[in-house]
Design a protein around this motif. Structure first.
Motif, PDB file in Angstrom:
ATOM      1  N   GLY A  59       0.819  -1.040  -0.030  1.00  0.00           N
ATOM      2  CA  GLY A  59       0.007  -0.090  -0.035  1.00  0.00           C
ATOM      3  C   GLY A  59       0.700   1.181   0.212  1.00  0.00           C
ATOM      4  N   GLY A  60       1.981   1.058  -0.444  1.00  0.00           N
ATOM      5  CA  GLY A  60       2.853   2.353  -0.377  1.00  0.00           C
ATOM      6  C   GLY A  60       4.420   1.711   0.047  1.00  0.00           C
ATOM      7  N   SER A  61       5.588   2.323  -0.762  1.00  0.00           N
ATOM      8  CA  SER A  61       6.682   2.105  -0.411  1.00  0.00           C
ATOM      9  C   SER A  61       7.573   2.896  -1.115  1.00  0.00           C
ATOM     10  CB  SER A  61       7.137   0.412  -0.772  1.00  0.00           C
ATOM     11  OG  SER A  61       7.238   0.399  -2.271  1.00  0.00           O
ATOM     12  N   GLY A  62       8.973   2.932  -0.997  1.00  0.00           N
ATOM     13  CA  GLY A  62       9.851   3.988  -1.301  1.00  0.00           C
ATOM     14  C   GLY A  62       9.926   5.273  -0.772  1.00  0.00           C
ATOM     15  N   PHE A  63      10.407   6.248  -1.539  1.00  0.00           N
ATOM     16  CA  PHE A  63       9.952   7.627  -1.052  1.00  0.00           C
ATOM     17  C   PHE A  63       8.914   8.316  -1.833  1.00  0.00           C
ATOM     18  CE2 PHE A  63      10.667  12.315  -1.427  1.00  0.00           C
ATOM     19  CZ  PHE A  63      11.059  12.629  -0.104  1.00  0.00           C
ATOM     20  N   CYS A  64       7.860   8.587  -1.017  1.00  0.00           N
ATOM     21  CA  CYS A  64       6.763   9.159  -1.427  1.00  0.00           C
ATOM     22  C   CYS A  64       6.088   8.495  -2.708  1.00  0.00           C
ATOM     23  CB  CYS A  64       6.767  10.735  -1.635  1.00  0.00           C
ATOM     24  SG  CYS A  64       7.020  11.695  -0.197  1.00  0.00           S
ATOM     25  N   ALA A  65       5.739   7.246  -2.878  1.00  0.00           N
ATOM     26  CA  ALA A  65       5.552   6.407  -3.842  1.00  0.00           C
ATOM     27  C   ALA A  65       4.767   5.398  -3.545  1.00  0.00           C
ATOM     28  CB  ALA A  65       7.012   5.980  -4.530  1.00  0.00           C
ATOM     29  N   GLN A  66       4.110   4.829  -4.807  1.00  0.00           N
ATOM     30  CA  GLN A  66       3.471   3.358  -4.756  1.00  0.00           C
ATOM     31  C   GLN A  66       3.582   3.031  -6.081  1.00  0.00           C
ATOM     32  OE1 GLN A  66      -0.908   3.925  -3.882  1.00  0.00           O
ATOM     33  NE2 GLN A  66      -0.935   1.680  -3.003  1.00  0.00           N
ATOM     34  N   ASN A  67       4.079   1.515  -6.199  1.00  0.00           N
ATOM     35  CA  ASN A  67       4.047   0.824  -7.371  1.00  0.00           C
ATOM     36  C   ASN A  67       2.583   0.245  -7.648  1.00  0.00           C
ATOM     37  OD1 ASN A  67       7.130   0.883  -7.372  1.00  0.00           O
ATOM     38  ND2 ASN A  67       7.123  -0.814  -6.153  1.00  0.00           N
ATOM     39  N   GLN A  68       2.532  -0.138  -8.799  1.00  0.00           N
ATOM     40  CA  GLN A  68       1.317  -1.037  -9.172  1.00  0.00           C
ATOM     41  C   GLN A  68       1.028  -2.161  -8.097  1.00  0.00           C
ATOM     42  OE1 GLN A  68       2.073  -2.910 -13.051  1.00  0.00           O
ATOM     43  NE2 GLN A  68       3.062  -4.463 -12.144  1.00  0.00           N
ATOM     44  N   ARG A  69      -0.199  -2.412  -7.825  1.00  0.00           N
ATOM     45  CA  ARG A  69      -0.405  -3.389  -6.997  1.00  0.00           C
ATOM     46  C   ARG A  69      -0.176  -4.719  -7.546  1.00  0.00           C
ATOM     47  NH1 ARG A  69      -4.956  -4.679  -5.665  1.00  0.00           N
ATOM     48  NH2 ARG A  69      -6.595  -3.302  -6.706  1.00  0.00           N
ATOM     49  N   ARG A  70      -0.280  -4.744  -8.944  1.00  0.00           N
ATOM     50  CA  ARG A  70      -0.178  -6.130  -9.382  1.00  0.00           C
ATOM     51  C   ARG A  70       1.375  -6.433  -9.219  1.00  0.00           C
ATOM     52  NH1 ARG A  70      -0.121  -5.279 -15.749  1.00  0.00           N
ATOM     53  NH2 ARG A  70      -2.387  -4.839 -15.299  1.00  0.00           N
ATOM     54  N   LEU A  71       1.390  -7.719  -9.177  1.00  0.00           N
ATOM     55  CA  LEU A  71       2.743  -8.350  -8.677  1.00  0.00           C
ATOM     56  C   LEU A  71       3.257  -9.030  -9.817  1.00  0.00           C
ATOM     57  CD1 LEU A  71       2.051  -9.913  -5.055  1.00  0.00           C
ATOM     58  CD2 LEU A  71       2.968  -7.780  -5.768  1.00  0.00           C
ATOM     59  N   HIS A  72       4.411  -8.702 -10.058  1.00  0.00           N
ATOM     60  CA  HIS A  72       5.350  -8.938 -11.393  1.00  0.00           C
ATOM     61  C   HIS A  72       6.429  -9.812 -11.110  1.00  0.00           C
ATOM     62  CE1 HIS A  72       7.173  -8.713 -15.317  1.00  0.00           C
ATOM     63  NE2 HIS A  72       8.191  -8.384 -14.657  1.00  0.00           N
ATOM     64  N   PHE A  73       6.669 -10.905 -11.547  1.00  0.00           N
ATOM     65  CA  PHE A  73       7.794 -11.795 -11.324  1.00  0.00           C
ATOM     66  C   PHE A  73       8.487 -12.157 -12.887  1.00  0.00           C
ATOM     67  CE2 PHE A  73       4.885 -12.832  -7.953  1.00  0.00           C
ATOM     68  CZ  PHE A  73       5.480 -13.233  -6.879  1.00  0.00           C
ATOM     69  N   GLY A  74       9.837 -11.992 -12.720  1.00  0.00           N
ATOM     70  CA  GLY A  74      10.424 -12.513 -13.734  1.00  0.00           C
ATOM     71  C   GLY A  74      10.834 -14.169 -13.680  1.00  0.00           C
ATOM     72  N   LEU A  75      11.105 -14.709 -14.721  1.00  0.00           N
ATOM     73  CA  LEU A  75      11.250 -16.133 -14.385  1.00  0.00           C
ATOM     74  C   LEU A  75      12.594 -16.513 -15.254  1.00  0.00           C
ATOM     75  CD1 LEU A  75       7.613 -17.251 -15.293  1.00  0.00           C
ATOM     76  CD2 LEU A  75       8.693 -17.081 -12.993  1.00  0.00           C
ATOM     77  N   GLY A  76      13.124 -15.528 -15.983  1.00  0.00           N
ATOM     78  CA  GLY A  76      14.418 -16.032 -16.708  1.00  0.00           C
ATOM     79  C   GLY A  76      14.058 -16.955 -17.894  1.00  0.00           C
ATOM     80  N   LYS A  77      14.883 -17.671 -18.516  1.00  0.00           N
ATOM     81  CA  LYS A  77      14.779 -18.609 -19.709  1.00  0.00           C
ATOM     82  C   LYS A  77      14.277 -20.047 -19.049  1.00  0.00           C
ATOM     83  CE  LYS A  77      18.727 -16.596 -21.933  1.00  0.00           C
ATOM     84  NZ  LYS A  77      20.204 -16.793 -22.361  1.00  0.00           N
ATOM     85  N   SER A  78      13.569 -20.573 -20.215  1.00  0.00           N
ATOM     86  CA  SER A  78      12.936 -21.883 -20.034  1.00  0.00           C
ATOM     87  C   SER A  78      12.487 -22.210 -18.638  1.00  0.00           C
ATOM     88  CB  SER A  78      14.215 -22.854 -20.170  1.00  0.00           C
ATOM     89  OG  SER A  78      14.921 -22.878 -21.344  1.00  0.00           O
ATOM     90  N   ALA A  79      11.444 -21.332 -18.400  1.00  0.00           N
ATOM     91  CA  ALA A  79      10.710 -21.343 -17.105  1.00  0.00           C
ATOM     92  C   ALA A  79       9.781 -22.544 -16.970  1.00  0.00           C
ATOM     93  CB  ALA A  79      10.203 -20.053 -16.775  1.00  0.00           C
ATOM     94  N   THR A  80       9.834 -23.440 -15.830  1.00  0.00           N
ATOM     95  CA  THR A  80       8.788 -24.316 -15.637  1.00  0.00           C
ATOM     96  C   THR A  80       8.243 -24.171 -14.126  1.00  0.00           C
ATOM     97  OG1 THR A  80       9.987 -25.989 -16.813  1.00  0.00           O
ATOM     98  CG2 THR A  80       8.280 -26.694 -15.242  1.00  0.00           C
ATOM     99  N   ILE A  81       7.289 -23.405 -14.148  1.00  0.00           N
ATOM    100  CA  ILE A  81       6.657 -23.211 -12.937  1.00  0.00           C
ATOM    101  C   ILE A  81       5.680 -24.274 -12.187  1.00  0.00           C
ATOM    102  CG2 ILE A  81       4.937 -21.586 -11.690  1.00  0.00           C
ATOM    103  CD1 ILE A  81       5.181 -19.574 -14.486  1.00  0.00           C
ATOM    104  N   GLU A  82       6.123 -24.751 -11.142  1.00  0.00           N
ATOM    105  CA  GLU A  82       5.843 -25.698 -10.359  1.00  0.00           C
ATOM    106  C   GLU A  82       4.439 -25.255  -9.795  1.00  0.00           C
ATOM    107  OE1 GLU A  82       8.824 -26.614  -7.696  1.00  0.00           O
ATOM    108  OE2 GLU A  82      10.389 -26.423  -9.505  1.00  0.00           O
ATOM    109  N   ARG A  83       4.221 -24.441  -8.811  1.00  0.00           N
ATOM    110  CA  ARG A  83       3.213 -24.088  -8.198  1.00  0.00           C
ATOM    111  C   ARG A  83       3.259 -22.781  -7.604  1.00  0.00           C
ATOM    112  NH1 ARG A  83       6.306 -26.423  -4.447  1.00  0.00           N
ATOM    113  NH2 ARG A  83       6.097 -25.644  -2.417  1.00  0.00           N
ATOM    114  N   VAL A  84       2.175 -21.977  -7.555  1.00  0.00           N
ATOM    115  CA  VAL A  84       2.086 -20.579  -6.812  1.00  0.00           C
ATOM    116  C   VAL A  84       1.362 -20.712  -5.546  1.00  0.00           C
ATOM    117  CG1 VAL A  84       1.336 -18.368  -7.279  1.00  0.00           C
ATOM    118  CG2 VAL A  84       2.374 -19.460  -9.003  1.00  0.00           C
TER     119      VAL A  84
END
Length: 602
Positions: free
Chosen positions: A551-576
């Motif tokens: 609900g806010g972080s950094g200095f006087c800022a707020q990122n998007q609420r959506r969570l973004h994960f980078g996965l690198g190459k050849s990503a196989t997602i097991e579970r979340v």
């Protein structure tokens, strides 16, 4: 009697100042050259996996911050005192699927802006259309920052605007307009806030509001009876603003409970962040203070807060804390805390802090150690806003940092006189009349920004100039968001007395990603509708990473609420694994990468 730390700081000041003219000219020349340095985009993309291009003008983000003109008694140091107020926060305010930007201004009579994302790479300022434009005046104060959160769980993000002056809360009317509700919810008539965050500290499904004061709330910077309004110390100042914690009672009503629950600090707060640092399910509260130590409050089941900064190590050394961000730096399922401070080559090196959980410690016995130097993210100039985010989608969180305090005459420095103030006693420091005039001199101005790439092995590489970040504005606020819904984190930077910048990100397609947009169920047993406080753990290729909706972080800022994960190459997602603020656990097996997953709490 001065403390040993004060004497050490002064010794560093005066030794460095003997050689300062040469150092300063060398830095100015280096930064000047940096303004025109460019790199071949294809080479950059191949080497670092991403590149950033500044596109604010072509995208329609035409906005320039103006500073306030405070009481004439402060004219001799006006640029230094009035050096904050440029801020940026991100939200999809109308729920059309595209992230929008709210930018604050601070000049009396100046206008804030709400840039609606049109979905075609461009933005339109709609602040005047929806009622969020004219917020700045001598009578009511000027904007310092803003945060978004759905405090009444109606599905639309509301806006809290904190100021040096009268704070304001605006209810979002279905994404079409905003209604001022400040008086109805019981906000104070005047305070000098430089940080605020939304979080559900008691997990009752309703967002609560934390506000951190900077100057004492009795100070009206436009009408000073005298000039005794500065910090009483450069190390242990406790004459700043009080902290507020507004408990959401529902029905548009709030109750102020900070002191009742154990938050009694009057240090000079510049940033705050909330996150579950111990795995209790309840968000803890971290505050980065100027002129003092940082503070960490453990949340005991939503019933009280315990200050444990000294016990955990984060309150060990007084510095000039200006940002507070959390991130799973080493993909171990634990949050590190990043705090920015001041570093000036040859003069003063406080160094930024990267507080990492010490091996073998957890829960109430959690101990932090500062690994900023060891990991290469310590020296960032006069550092302000910083955020964690995977900028190249390689699976590890990077850091974007902006800096620069007051950029005036490149060839003249205020550091010598500044050091004399720092070495004074309480009576000297706390009275602005004793501060020597700036007279057009710079104080850590024209600084190069920092973009640190995480190598995943415990160190970061600085690549800002190489990937396209060449501005030398006096940076304040940084916010990260995917403005094109294409799986890349773009960067918005708000600059003091400078332009709002938009760095568009280009990422190598070899790197995969996955995003999660969460919505709490609200109701008697559900989470807040914004899902602030929800934790998402992604398990892929034998590793994991945890992120928390903020609900806010950094200095006087707020990122998007959506969570973004980078996965690198050849990503196989097991579970979340999703742990909602209500405590409910949701498992998603083998979700599809390169996709935004919109999930509602069941």
């Amino acid at each position: 009697m001065q403390s040993r730390l004060t004497r050490t700081v002064l010794l560093i000041f005066f030794i460095g100042l003997l050689a300062f003219p040469l150092i300063y000219k060398r830095l100015a020349a280096r930064n000047s050259a940096a303004e025109t340095k460019t790199a071949d985009p294809a080479t950059v993309l191949a080497r670092y996996g991403f590149s950033l291009t500044e596109t604010s003008q072509s995208a329609g983000l035409q906005f320039k911050h103006t500073a306030p003109q405070l009481d004439a008694k402060l004219n001799h140091i006006m640029e230094q005192v009035a050096s904050m107020g440029a801020a940026a926060s991100v939200s999809d305010f109308d729920r059309d699927g595209w992230q929008d930007v709210y930018a604050t201004n601070s000049g009396e009579g100046s206008k804030n802006a709400l840039f609606k994302n049109l979905g075609n790479g461009s933005f339109k300022d709609v602040a005047s259309e929806v009622g969020l434009e004219g917020m700045n005046s001598r009578e009511n104060g000027v904007s310092m920052g803003a945060i978004w959160g759905d405090y009444d769980n109606d599905g639309f993000e509301d806006l809290f605007l904190y100021k040096w002056g009268r704070p304001e809360l605006f209810h979002n009317e279905g994404g079409k307009s905003f209604t001022r509700v400040s008086d109805a919810v019981g906000l104070p008539k005047w305070l000098n806030a430089n940080t605020a965050i939304w979080f559900d500290y008691d997990r009752d499904g309703k967002l609560d509001l934390f506000i951190g004061g900077y100057y004492a709330e009795s100070v009206n910077l436009w009408n000073l009876p005298n000039t005794k309004m500065m910090p009483e110390s450069f190390e242990y100042a406790t004459n700043g603003g009080r902290k507020y914690l507004f408990h959401n009672l529902g029905g548009g009503k709030f109750e102020e409970v900070a002191e009742q629950l154990g938050i009694k600090s009057t240090r000079w707060a510049l940033a705050a962040v909330a996150a579950d640092l111990r795995g209790t399910g309840y968000p803890d509260l971290f505050i980065a203070n100027d002129y003092a130590v940082s503070e960490l409050f453990f949340n005991d089941g939503g019933k009280r807060f315990r200050e444990v900064g000294a016990k955990t190590g984060v309150g060990y050394s007084p510095k000039s804390g200006m940002t507070a961000s959390v991130g799973d730096v080493l993909n171990r399922g634990q949050f590190g805390i990043y705090v920015t401070n001041i570093s000036e080559e040859g003069i003063l090196v406080q160094g930024n802090n990267l507080w990492m959980p010490k091996a073998g410690t957890s829960g109430d016995n959690l101990i932090y150690e500062n690994l900023a130097n060891a990991m290469g993210v310590e020296l960032g100039g006069w550092s302000f806003g910083a955020q964690f985010g995977d900028l190249n989608n390689d699976g590890f969180l990077d850091i974007y940092l902006t800096n620069g305090n007051v950029s005036l005459d490149r060839n003249k420095s205020y550091w010598y006189d500044y050091s004399k103030v720092a070495g004074g006693n309480k009576a000297i420091i706390s009275d602005a009349a004793n501060w020597p005039p700036l007279n057009g001199r710079s104080l850590s101005g024209y600084q190069k920004k920092r973009v640190w790439l995480n190598d995943g092995a415990g160190s970061f590489k600085e690549v800002a100039q190489l990937v396209g970040v060449t501005d030398i504005n006096d940076g304040r606020s940084v916010a990260l968001a995917d403005f094109t819904n294409s799986g890349k984190l773009d960067v918005v930077v708000a600059n003091q007395k400078g332009p709002l910048l938009l760095y568009k990100n280009s990422v190598t397609p070899e790197h995969k990603w996955i995003d999660f947009e969460l919505e709490g169920a609200s109701g008697s047993s559900g989470s807040n509708r914004s899902a602030i406080g929800a934790q998402v753990r992604v398990f892929w290729n034998g590793q994991q990473q945890v992120q928390e909706v903020s609900g806010g972080s950094g200095f006087c800022a707020q990122n998007q609420r959506r969570l973004h994960f980078g996965l690198g190459k050849s990503a196989t997602i097991e579970r979340v694994e999703i742990r909602w603020p209500s405590g409910k656990i949701q498992i998603v097996t083998a979700p599809e990468p390169n996709k935004i997953h919109k999930l509602k709490e069941s």
